[in-house]
Design a protein around this motif. Structure first.
Motif, PDB file in Angstrom:
ATOM      1  N   ALA A   4      -9.076  13.283   2.117  1.00 27.29           N
ATOM      2  CA  ALA A   4      -9.480  12.263   3.089  1.00 27.29           C
ATOM      3  C   ALA A   4      -8.319  11.943   4.030  1.00 27.29           C
ATOM      4  N   TRP A   5      -8.581  12.017   5.335  1.00 22.86           N
ATOM      5  CA  TRP A   5      -7.585  11.553   6.302  1.00 22.86           C
ATOM      6  C   TRP A   5      -7.625  10.030   6.338  1.00 22.86           C
ATOM      7  N   ARG A   6      -6.474   9.420   6.212  1.00 21.13           N
ATOM      8  CA  ARG A   6      -6.372   7.958   6.217  1.00 21.13           C
ATOM      9  C   ARG A   6      -5.512   7.515   7.394  1.00 21.13           C
ATOM     10  N   THR A   7      -5.604   6.261   7.735  1.00 24.46           N
ATOM     11  CA  THR A   7      -4.704   5.667   8.730  1.00 24.46           C
ATOM     12  C   THR A   7      -3.403   5.296   8.039  1.00 24.46           C
ATOM     13  N   PRO A   8      -2.259   5.816   8.488  1.00 22.82           N
ATOM     14  CA  PRO A   8      -1.005   5.484   7.809  1.00 22.82           C
ATOM     15  C   PRO A   8      -0.736   3.981   7.821  1.00 22.82           C
ATOM     16  N   ILE A   9      -0.031   3.509   6.804  1.00 26.46           N
ATOM     17  CA  ILE A   9       0.477   2.142   6.785  1.00 26.46           C
ATOM     18  C   ILE A   9       1.758   2.116   7.623  1.00 26.46           C
ATOM     19  N   THR A  10       1.835   1.212   8.568  1.00 23.60           N
ATOM     20  CA  THR A  10       3.034   1.121   9.396  1.00 23.60           C
ATOM     21  C   THR A  10       3.571  -0.310   9.391  1.00 23.60           C
ATOM     22  N   GLY A  11       4.872  -0.406   9.596  1.00 24.65           N
ATOM     23  CA  GLY A  11       5.528  -1.705   9.678  1.00 24.65           C
ATOM     24  C   GLY A  11       6.888  -1.511  10.310  1.00 24.65           C
ATOM     25  N   THR A  12       7.656  -2.568  10.375  1.00 24.00           N
ATOM     26  CA  THR A  12       9.008  -2.475  10.928  1.00 24.00           C
ATOM     27  C   THR A  12      10.006  -3.113   9.962  1.00 24.00           C
ATOM     28  N   TYR A  13      11.246  -2.629  10.047  1.00 22.63           N
ATOM     29  CA  TYR A  13      12.340  -3.201   9.255  1.00 22.63           C
ATOM     30  C   TYR A  13      13.617  -3.092  10.072  1.00 22.63           C
ATOM     31  N   ARG A  14      14.143  -4.219  10.476  1.00 25.01           N
ATOM     32  CA  ARG A  14      15.378  -4.288  11.258  1.00 25.01           C
ATOM     33  C   ARG A  14      15.363  -3.335  12.459  1.00 25.01           C
ATOM     34  N   GLY A  15      14.211  -3.255  13.135  1.00 33.85           N
ATOM     35  CA  GLY A  15      14.099  -2.441  14.336  1.00 33.85           C
ATOM     36  C   GLY A  15      13.667  -1.012  14.088  1.00 33.85           C
ATOM     37  N   TYR A  16      13.512  -0.604  12.844  1.00 28.40           N
ATOM     38  CA  TYR A  16      13.040   0.731  12.513  1.00 28.40           C
ATOM     39  C   TYR A  16      11.537   0.685  12.247  1.00 28.40           C
ATOM     40  N   LYS A  17      10.818   1.689  12.691  1.00 28.44           N
ATOM     41  CA  LYS A  17       9.397   1.796  12.390  1.00 28.44           C
ATOM     42  C   LYS A  17       9.231   2.563  11.086  1.00 28.44           C
ATOM     43  N   VAL A  18       8.429   2.031  10.192  1.00 31.63           N
ATOM     44  CA  VAL A  18       8.180   2.624   8.887  1.00 31.63           C
ATOM     45  C   VAL A  18       6.752   3.166   8.868  1.00 31.63           C
ATOM     46  N   ILE A  19       6.591   4.440   8.531  1.00 28.56           N
ATOM     47  CA  ILE A  19       5.274   5.090   8.474  1.00 28.56           C
ATOM     48  C   ILE A  19       5.098   5.593   7.051  1.00 28.56           C
ATOM     49  N   SER A  20       4.103   5.074   6.345  1.00 31.05           N
ATOM     50  CA  SER A  20       3.975   5.419   4.937  1.00 31.05           C
ATOM     51  C   SER A  20       2.512   5.608   4.565  1.00 31.05           C
ATOM     52  N   MET A  21       2.277   5.846   3.280  1.00 27.32           N
ATOM     53  CA  MET A  21       0.952   6.250   2.814  1.00 27.32           C
ATOM     54  C   MET A  21       0.074   5.050   2.510  1.00 27.32           C
ATOM     55  N   SER A  22      -1.171   5.183   2.905  1.00 24.03           N
ATOM     56  CA  SER A  22      -2.170   4.143   2.691  1.00 24.03           C
ATOM     57  C   SER A  22      -2.904   4.364   1.369  1.00 24.03           C
ATOM     58  N   PRO A  23      -3.673   3.364   0.907  1.00 23.19           N
ATOM     59  CA  PRO A  23      -4.449   3.571  -0.309  1.00 23.19           C
ATOM     60  C   PRO A  23      -5.376   4.792  -0.156  1.00 23.19           C
ATOM     61  N   THR A  24      -5.447   5.595  -1.197  1.00 25.09           N
ATOM     62  CA  THR A  24      -5.365   5.295  -2.608  1.00 25.09           C
ATOM     63  C   THR A  24      -3.926   5.124  -3.103  1.00 25.09           C
ATOM     64  N   SER A  25      -2.934   5.459  -2.321  1.00 27.57           N
ATOM     65  CA  SER A  25      -1.562   5.153  -2.715  1.00 27.57           C
ATOM     66  C   SER A  25      -1.280   3.676  -2.499  1.00 27.57           C
ATOM     67  N   SER A  26      -0.583   3.089  -3.454  1.00 31.46           N
ATOM     68  CA  SER A  26      -0.115   1.710  -3.273  1.00 31.46           C
ATOM     69  C   SER A  26       1.228   1.680  -2.560  1.00 31.46           C
ATOM     70  N   GLY A  27       1.825   2.878  -2.364  1.00 34.53           N
ATOM     71  CA  GLY A  27       3.204   2.955  -1.910  1.00 34.53           C
ATOM     72  C   GLY A  27       3.476   2.334  -0.564  1.00 34.53           C
ATOM     73  N   GLY A  28       2.645   2.653   0.443  1.00 36.98           N
ATOM     74  CA  GLY A  28       2.912   2.169   1.791  1.00 36.98           C
ATOM     75  C   GLY A  28       2.849   0.658   1.904  1.00 36.98           C
ATOM     76  N   ILE A  29       1.786   0.061   1.366  1.00 34.37           N
ATOM     77  CA  ILE A  29       1.643  -1.390   1.425  1.00 34.37           C
ATOM     78  C   ILE A  29       2.772  -2.066   0.668  1.00 34.37           C
ATOM     79  N   ALA A  30       3.062  -1.575  -0.539  1.00 34.23           N
ATOM     80  CA  ALA A  30       4.122  -2.185  -1.340  1.00 34.23           C
ATOM     81  C   ALA A  30       5.479  -2.057  -0.652  1.00 34.23           C
ATOM     82  N   LEU A  31       5.755  -0.888  -0.062  1.00 38.33           N
ATOM     83  CA  LEU A  31       7.041  -0.673   0.602  1.00 38.33           C
ATOM     84  C   LEU A  31       7.219  -1.618   1.781  1.00 38.33           C
TER      85      LEU A  31
END
Length: 586
Positions: free
Chosen positions: A278-305
């Motif tokens: 399944a293609w998912r929409t990546p989880i994205t956020g920022t940290y001190r000016g850096y853009k973070v692109i990570s995995m969406s559920p079924t992985s908990s990793g992106g949201i938790a990170l």
């Protein structure tokens, strides 16, 4: 009023905590400690620096394959797929055809994609299939043996990724793995020890079969011996010739179905026919000016990170220092709250409405932090997953690739525990996963990693089990900055998080950030574990005086394979000295 005051304080701290970006330097970190004899690193291993491409994975032969594919004109996805299949041969404890995982891809123009090829529960699975007549969990049933396996997603995931983004032919990217299987590969010390460690289980669940065993009951593998896998080579050739159909249909499928007929919830042809990544929409956020692109559920990793990063961002971690008592306390308390949310709110989005947006809202995170007390440790029993208004309620492997055009792939894949369920598909030569253990086989009861799950992650037919895998890519000012990921079960999220913080906040090089000693807290059980030497005795005493249960880890945490883009465009590969992990580029 108290809540509004906290939100104001949260914003002010966020402004105060921002600092100028660190230069991605080659070893600029200075260790600050009250113990002059202490070292922050598990090893003095140096990074690999190359100008054009880099492949970092858990085995030197697999990394060589990735770099060679790019030398041949392949792109990052070609290299990642080739590396993946090579790992299925040379790294059987975690590399796999019988498992699943996640891919985060950033193309050369900066567009990002996330692919979920996590395993699924067979249609014959049921919510209480791992419970006895008293309603108690049957020990090891979801962990070892035929009933532990979900429907594999690895081959489908690689085929889907290559079909959409690959440049070289499918035949070309599979060929190196075939040659490694048929010609054999010299066992590393870690691989030889690993095969010897599980030989009794391999014999138990595969009676009379020769896979992964040397001839003779008491014969053990030795470092440097050639390991040839003829049946696995045949399976790879069927995949090479027919793509996805070479695994999910025909001879390989028949062999898999015959093997899984011994399970309580057997995998049948319909399970294989209906499996699709399944293609998912990546989880994205920022940290001190850096853009973070990570995995969406079924992985908990992106949201938790991203939650972890937003919770600690207001604090001046650089000023406080690496693994100081203040830095450590903030990180432990953030991890405690994030893992509580993971247990309550995260699961397969095709079966459960995951409140991804709400979990990342600043106001929600500020409220989660409102009971933090500098003077004492929080009590995990008093902290559950947060309330969202209006809402209804350890073996893995990682590879990172950057190609000459700046495209990047981060893939984490698994068969769960080392050597999966210990079941080998007879005639096909590959190990099956034990991913059913990653469900909450009984909501509220910990799994083998100590993780507690809720109804969101209960067993249901055709459902994907929740994962901690956290393949991640970072950008700075629209340009590729870092590719990062690790195995490690429930510790994946915290290891990825600390590695990123080590570079951004503490100015470490990529290899230093990988080498750095790590620690882990996951809400329940309510304790913090750390690699030997990660904290000075003074810091430990101060944390324990506040009520923190903090104890040394029996082994190590994480096996990172990461790539950092330096200011001049040079790539630094940082691969973990805790294993055979190796970076190769040109």
């Amino acid at each position: 009023m108290r809540y509004l005051s906290f939100v104001v304080l949260f914003v002010l701290l966020a402004v105060a905590g921002c600092r100028k970006n660190p230069s991605a330097s080659k070893g600029a970190y200075t260790f600050i400690t009250d113990d002059p004899g202490a070292k922050p690193f598990i090893s003095d291993k140096k990074g690999v620096f190359q100008p054009h491409v880099m492949a970092a994975s858990a085995h030197p032969e697999a990394s060589k394959v990735g770099a060679a594919i790019m030398k041949k004109g392949g792109n990052a996805v070609d290299a990642a797929v080739a590396t993946f299949f090579a790992l299925s041969v040379v790294h059987p404890s975690a590399g796999n055809l019988g498992g699943g995982g996640f891919m985060v891809f950033r193309d050369k123009s900066g567009q990002s994609f996330a692919l979920d090829f996590r395993e699924k529960a067979p249609y014959a699975a049921s919510r209480d299939m791992y419970l006895d007549e008293k309603g108690d969990v049957v020990p090891n049933m979801a962990w070892l043996g035929h009933s532990a396996s979900g429907v594999p997603g690895s081959v489908d995931g690689m085929a889907v990724a290559h079909q959409r983004f690959g440049k070289l032919s499918w035949k070309e990217v599979i060929q190196p793995a075939i040659e490694l299987a048929e010609n054999g590969v010299a066992l590393t010390d870690d691989e030889a020890k690993g095969l010897n460690r599980v030989r009794s289980d391999i014999r138990k669940f595969n009676p009379g079969e020769p896979y992964f065993l040397k001839a003779g009951v008491d014969t053990v593998w030795k470092t440097g011996e050639l390991h040839v896998q003829a049946d696995l080579g045949k399976t790879l050739r069927r995949i090479q010739e027919k793509g996805r159909a070479g695994f999910y249909e025909g001879e390989t499928a028949q062999l898999l179905i015959a093997e899984m007929a011994k399970a309580k919830a057997p995998i049948v042809q319909k399970d294989l026919d209906d499996y699709h990544s399944a293609w998912r929409t990546p989880i994205t956020g920022t940290y001190r000016g850096y853009k973070v692109i990570s995995m969406s559920p079924t992985s908990s990793g992106g949201i938790a990170l991203v939650q972890l990063m937003k919770l600690v961002e207001p604090y001046p971690l650089k000023k406080w220092g690496w693994h100081s008592d203040s830095t450590t306390q903030v990180i432990i308390e953030a991890e405690r709250r994030v893992y509580a949310d993971r247990a309550k709110w995260l699961g397969d989005p095709d079966f459960f409405k995951v409140p991804a947006k709400e979990l990342l809202e600043p106001a929600y995170l500020a409220k989660r932090w409102s009971d933090f007390d500098w003077n004492k440790a929080s009590d995990s029993k008093a902290i559950s997953g947060g309330a969202i208004p209006g809402y209804e309620s350890n073996e893995t492997t990682h590879l990172s690739v950057v190609d000459a055009e700046g495209a990047a792939v981060s893939i984490t894949t698994t068969i769960n525990n080392g050597y999966g369920s210990r079941v080998v598909v007879n005639g096909a030569g590959f190990l099956m996963n034990d991913e059913m253990e990653d469900f909450a086989v009984k909501p509220g009861v910990p799994n083998v990693f100590g993780l507690v799950g809720a109804e969101a992650n209960s067993v249901q037919p055709g459902k994907r089990m929740l994962s901690s895998m956290t393949p991640t890519i970072l950008e700075k000012d629209g340009k590729l900055f870092m590719v990062v990921g690790t195995p490690g079960g429930s510790t994946i999220i915290t290891s990825v998080f600390q590695t990123i913080v080590n570079v951004i906040d503490h100015g470490m090089s990529m290899q230093e950030a990988v080498n750095a000693l790590k620690f882990h807290h996951q809400w329940l059980p309510d304790r913090t574990t750390f690699e030997q030497g990660a904290f000075s005795e003074k810091v430990l005493a101060k944390l324990r005086s506040k009520g923190y249960k903090i104890e040394p880890q029996a082994g190590t945490l994480g096996r990172m394979d990461c790539i950092l883009v330096l200011p001049d465009g040079t790539l630094e590969g940082g691969s973990d000295p805790r294993g055979d992990d190796t970076s190769v580029g040109w």
